[in-house]
Motif scaffolding. Sequence first.
Motif, PDB file in Angstrom:
ATOM      1  N   UNK A   7       0.841  -1.199   0.000  1.00 42.30           N
ATOM      2  CA  UNK A   7       0.000   0.000   0.000  1.00 42.30           C
ATOM      3  C   UNK A   7       0.876   1.248   0.000  1.00 42.30           C
ATOM      4  N   UNK A   8       0.441   2.257  -0.717  1.00 42.75           N
ATOM      5  CA  UNK A   8       1.201   3.495  -0.829  1.00 42.75           C
ATOM      6  C   UNK A   8       1.159   4.298   0.469  1.00 42.75           C
ATOM      7  N   UNK A   9       2.252   4.998   0.734  1.00 38.70           N
ATOM      8  CA  UNK A   9       2.281   6.004   1.790  1.00 38.70           C
ATOM      9  C   UNK A   9       3.175   7.136   1.297  1.00 38.70           C
ATOM     10  N   UNK A  10       3.193   8.236   2.025  1.00 38.37           N
ATOM     11  CA  UNK A  10       3.945   9.406   1.568  1.00 38.37           C
ATOM     12  C   UNK A  10       5.365   9.468   2.127  1.00 38.37           C
ATOM     13  N   UNK A  11       5.816   8.402   2.798  1.00 43.30           N
ATOM     14  CA  UNK A  11       7.084   8.480   3.509  1.00 43.30           C
ATOM     15  C   UNK A  11       8.125   7.443   3.073  1.00 43.30           C
ATOM     16  N   UNK A  12       7.683   6.255   2.693  1.00 47.68           N
ATOM     17  CA  UNK A  12       8.628   5.197   2.321  1.00 47.68           C
ATOM     18  C   UNK A  12       9.287   5.531   0.981  1.00 47.68           C
ATOM     19  N   UNK A  13      10.617   5.561   0.940  1.00 48.56           N
ATOM     20  CA  UNK A  13      11.305   5.873  -0.325  1.00 48.56           C
ATOM     21  C   UNK A  13      11.032   4.809  -1.401  1.00 48.56           C
ATOM     22  N   UNK A  14      10.970   5.263  -2.629  1.00 49.18           N
ATOM     23  CA  UNK A  14      10.716   4.355  -3.751  1.00 49.18           C
ATOM     24  C   UNK A  14      11.782   3.271  -3.833  1.00 49.18           C
ATOM     25  N   UNK A  15      13.034   3.620  -3.580  1.00 51.97           N
ATOM     26  CA  UNK A  15      14.113   2.630  -3.638  1.00 51.97           C
ATOM     27  C   UNK A  15      13.925   1.531  -2.601  1.00 51.97           C
ATOM     28  N   UNK A  17      11.009   0.422  -1.502  1.00 56.20           N
ATOM     29  CA  UNK A  17       9.933  -0.433  -2.021  1.00 56.20           C
ATOM     30  C   UNK A  17      10.502  -1.401  -3.065  1.00 56.20           C
ATOM     31  N   UNK A  18      11.371  -0.911  -3.932  1.00 53.77           N
ATOM     32  CA  UNK A  18      12.018  -1.769  -4.935  1.00 53.77           C
ATOM     33  C   UNK A  18      12.836  -2.857  -4.241  1.00 53.77           C
ATOM     34  N   UNK A  19      13.584  -2.485  -3.223  1.00 52.46           N
ATOM     35  CA  UNK A  19      14.378  -3.448  -2.467  1.00 52.46           C
ATOM     36  C   UNK A  19      13.489  -4.539  -1.859  1.00 52.46           C
ATOM     37  N   UNK A  20      12.375  -4.144  -1.260  1.00 49.90           N
ATOM     38  CA  UNK A  20      11.439  -5.109  -0.656  1.00 49.90           C
ATOM     39  C   UNK A  20      10.929  -6.082  -1.716  1.00 49.90           C
ATOM     40  N   UNK A  21      10.533  -5.566  -2.859  1.00 54.06           N
ATOM     41  CA  UNK A  21       9.999  -6.423  -3.925  1.00 54.06           C
ATOM     42  C   UNK A  21      11.057  -7.401  -4.435  1.00 54.06           C
ATOM     43  N   UNK A  22      12.282  -6.954  -4.531  1.00 56.58           N
ATOM     44  CA  UNK A  22      13.358  -7.834  -4.987  1.00 56.58           C
ATOM     45  C   UNK A  22      13.700  -8.873  -3.921  1.00 56.58           C
ATOM     46  N   UNK A  23      13.767  -8.440  -2.671  1.00 56.58           N
ATOM     47  CA  UNK A  23      14.204  -9.302  -1.574  1.00 56.58           C
ATOM     48  C   UNK A  23      13.161 -10.359  -1.201  1.00 56.58           C
ATOM     49  N   UNK A  24      11.901  -9.960  -1.087  1.00 57.26           N
ATOM     50  CA  UNK A  24      10.867 -10.862  -0.570  1.00 57.26           C
ATOM     51  C   UNK A  24      10.001 -11.512  -1.647  1.00 57.26           C
ATOM     52  N   UNK A  25      10.036 -10.956  -2.859  1.00 66.46           N
ATOM     53  CA  UNK A  25       9.168 -11.498  -3.916  1.00 66.46           C
ATOM     54  C   UNK A  25       9.965 -11.922  -5.151  1.00 66.46           C
ATOM     55  N   UNK A  26      11.279 -11.986  -5.010  1.00 66.37           N
ATOM     56  CA  UNK A  26      12.179 -12.498  -6.056  1.00 66.37           C
ATOM     57  C   UNK A  26      11.978 -11.831  -7.416  1.00 66.37           C
ATOM     58  N   UNK A  27      11.740 -10.530  -7.392  1.00 67.02           N
ATOM     59  CA  UNK A  27      11.571  -9.800  -8.649  1.00 67.02           C
ATOM     60  C   UNK A  27      12.917  -9.228  -9.082  1.00 67.02           C
ATOM     61  N   UNK A  31      10.920  -5.530 -12.914  1.00 62.15           N
ATOM     62  CA  UNK A  31       9.603  -5.914 -12.371  1.00 62.15           C
ATOM     63  C   UNK A  31       9.296  -5.107 -11.118  1.00 62.15           C
ATOM     64  N   UNK A  32      10.271  -5.015 -10.226  1.00 64.74           N
ATOM     65  CA  UNK A  32      10.077  -4.315  -8.961  1.00 64.74           C
ATOM     66  C   UNK A  32       9.763  -2.839  -9.190  1.00 64.74           C
ATOM     67  N   UNK A  33      10.434  -2.225 -10.155  1.00 64.98           N
ATOM     68  CA  UNK A  33      10.181  -0.822 -10.466  1.00 64.98           C
ATOM     69  C   UNK A  33       8.764  -0.638 -10.993  1.00 64.98           C
ATOM     70  N   UNK A  34       8.329  -1.564 -11.835  1.00 65.67           N
ATOM     71  CA  UNK A  34       6.972  -1.497 -12.391  1.00 65.67           C
ATOM     72  C   UNK A  34       5.921  -1.576 -11.275  1.00 65.67           C
ATOM     73  N   UNK A  35       6.095  -2.501 -10.344  1.00 63.85           N
ATOM     74  CA  UNK A  35       5.138  -2.650  -9.239  1.00 63.85           C
ATOM     75  C   UNK A  35       5.211  -1.433  -8.312  1.00 63.85           C
ATOM     76  N   UNK A  36       6.422  -0.947  -8.041  1.00 64.01           N
ATOM     77  CA  UNK A  36       6.575   0.232  -7.180  1.00 64.01           C
ATOM     78  C   UNK A  36       5.825   1.422  -7.771  1.00 64.01           C
ATOM     79  N   UNK A  37       5.914   1.618  -9.079  1.00 65.66           N
ATOM     80  CA  UNK A  37       5.206   2.729  -9.725  1.00 65.66           C
ATOM     81  C   UNK A  37       3.697   2.534  -9.651  1.00 65.66           C
TER      82      UNK A  37
END
Length: 80
Positions: A7-15, A17-27, A31-37
């Motif tokens: 879920x979006x918030x105004x505080x978590x840096x985009x980078x 979010x990309x790290x989380x997607x790569x680390x926990x969802x093997x993207x 792919x991670x950038x696309x989902x982050x956007x």
Amino acid sequence: MYRVLLLNDDFTPMEFVILVLMKFFSMDREQATRIMLKVHNEGRGLCGIYPKDVAATKVEQVCTFARDHQHPLACVMEEN
């Protein structure tokens, strides 16, 4: 099966979010950038669809990791 969403918030840096997607969802980064956007622009983004216990574990891992790094990033699951 359960959908795991970020879920979006105004505080978590985009980078972060990309790290989380790569680390926990093997993207990969693309792919991670696309989902982050998608999270950033639409308020939420789908990370994956998993059995209930796997989804719950991923939500817990992401939330713990975000809190450990002082980010309010929210990760939730909902029935598919």
